[in-house]
Motif scaffolding. Sequence first.
Motif, PDB file in Angstrom:
ATOM      1  N   GLY A  40       0.809  -1.214   0.000  1.00 46.11           N
ATOM      2  CA  GLY A  40       0.000   0.000   0.000  1.00 46.11           C
ATOM      3  C   GLY A  40       0.842   1.264   0.000  1.00 46.11           C
ATOM      4  O   GLY A  40       0.547   2.224  -0.727  1.00 46.11           O
ATOM      5  N   LEU A  41       1.893   1.276   0.801  1.00 50.29           N
ATOM      6  CA  LEU A  41       2.774   2.446   0.851  1.00 50.29           C
ATOM      7  C   LEU A  41       3.480   2.663  -0.484  1.00 50.29           C
ATOM      8  O   LEU A  41       3.664   3.805  -0.926  1.00 50.29           O
ATOM      9  N   THR A  42       3.851   1.566  -1.129  1.00 52.07           N
ATOM     10  CA  THR A  42       4.477   1.675  -2.449  1.00 52.07           C
ATOM     11  C   THR A  42       3.496   2.251  -3.462  1.00 52.07           C
ATOM     12  O   THR A  42       3.866   3.077  -4.306  1.00 52.07           O
ATOM     13  N   ALA A  43       2.235   1.822  -3.374  1.00 48.97           N
ATOM     14  CA  ALA A  43       1.204   2.363  -4.265  1.00 48.97           C
ATOM     15  C   ALA A  43       1.023   3.859  -4.028  1.00 48.97           C
ATOM     16  O   ALA A  43       0.844   4.637  -4.972  1.00 48.97           O
ATOM     17  N   GLY A  62      -4.209   8.713  -0.512  1.00 44.65           N
ATOM     18  CA  GLY A  62      -4.797   7.959   0.594  1.00 44.65           C
ATOM     19  C   GLY A  62      -5.589   6.760   0.108  1.00 44.65           C
ATOM     20  O   GLY A  62      -5.505   5.670   0.683  1.00 44.65           O
ATOM     21  N   LEU A  63      -6.366   6.970  -0.961  1.00 42.30           N
ATOM     22  CA  LEU A  63      -7.127   5.865  -1.538  1.00 42.30           C
ATOM     23  C   LEU A  63      -6.202   4.778  -2.082  1.00 42.30           C
ATOM     24  O   LEU A  63      -6.471   3.583  -1.921  1.00 42.30           O
ATOM     25  N   ALA A  64      -5.118   5.208  -2.722  1.00 41.18           N
ATOM     26  CA  ALA A  64      -4.170   4.245  -3.284  1.00 41.18           C
ATOM     27  C   ALA A  64      -3.526   3.404  -2.188  1.00 41.18           C
ATOM     28  O   ALA A  64      -3.372   2.186  -2.327  1.00 41.18           O
ATOM     29  N   ILE A  65      -3.161   4.052  -1.092  1.00 37.94           N
ATOM     30  CA  ILE A  65      -2.546   3.320   0.021  1.00 37.94           C
ATOM     31  C   ILE A  65      -3.542   2.342   0.636  1.00 37.94           C
ATOM     32  O   ILE A  65      -3.228   1.168   0.861  1.00 37.94           O
ATOM     33  N   GLY A  66      -4.755   2.835   0.904  1.00 45.20           N
ATOM     34  CA  GLY A  66      -5.770   1.976   1.512  1.00 45.20           C
ATOM     35  C   GLY A  66      -6.126   0.791   0.638  1.00 45.20           C
ATOM     36  O   GLY A  66      -6.188  -0.354   1.109  1.00 45.20           O
ATOM     37  N   PHE A  67      -6.345   1.065  -0.649  1.00 43.98           N
ATOM     38  CA  PHE A  67      -6.693  -0.025  -1.565  1.00 43.98           C
ATOM     39  C   PHE A  67      -5.517  -0.972  -1.744  1.00 43.98           C
ATOM     40  O   PHE A  67      -5.697  -2.186  -1.848  1.00 43.98           O
TER      41      PHE A  67
END
Length: 207
Positions: A40-43, A62-67
């Motif tokens: 998630g952090l990499t995203a 934030g959405l990218a990390i969560g997803f």
Amino acid sequence: MNLINLFIHPKKYFTEINEKEKFSLLAPIVILVIIGVLTGLTAGNTVSSMGLPEEQMGSIQGLAIGFGIFSGIIGLAIALVLKTGIFHFVLKKMNGTASFKSAIYVVGISFFPKIFQGIINLLFQKPLDLNTIYEFNIVNFLAGIINIFNIWQIALTIIGLSIIYGVSYRKTAIPVIGFEVVAAGFTLVTTLITANSMAGITPTGIE
């Protein structure tokens, strides 16, 4: 249990847990969660390199990390159960004696090298180039499959399953390496299909 042996003497590590029959699934679960968080952090870092407007960056990142975390954990869990099911079925046919739970433990704990891979990917991530994102590069593809972390994971899986099932390394390697070959082939096909379908599409539209 001395986890250091998982690094320096995996045979001793798996022999000890097999003799003591300690197959708590807590460690594999923690490993999967850590890998999911790193994914998630990499995203999130990938999104930050896309040059989005400042007012959109925070929410999209934030959405990218969560997803990324959610899909990473779910994907790993599915892969864990699928791989274990296949290995358990094949090794039982080879007169292996282990339980499904012990196999889940071994396959799950063998994901441990992926933590190091995730940390390196996060720290040394290259900026995303939207112009080449869908271009197929055989070198990058092979590097993503044949690397020290994947080899390490495969080796741990073979050693661990061989010990708990009481099956030779050579026989254990058949389903383990076979699964990786099939998975690599599937990834190659889907990557080529995606690259071909996206040919001619640019970040600003269709040429």
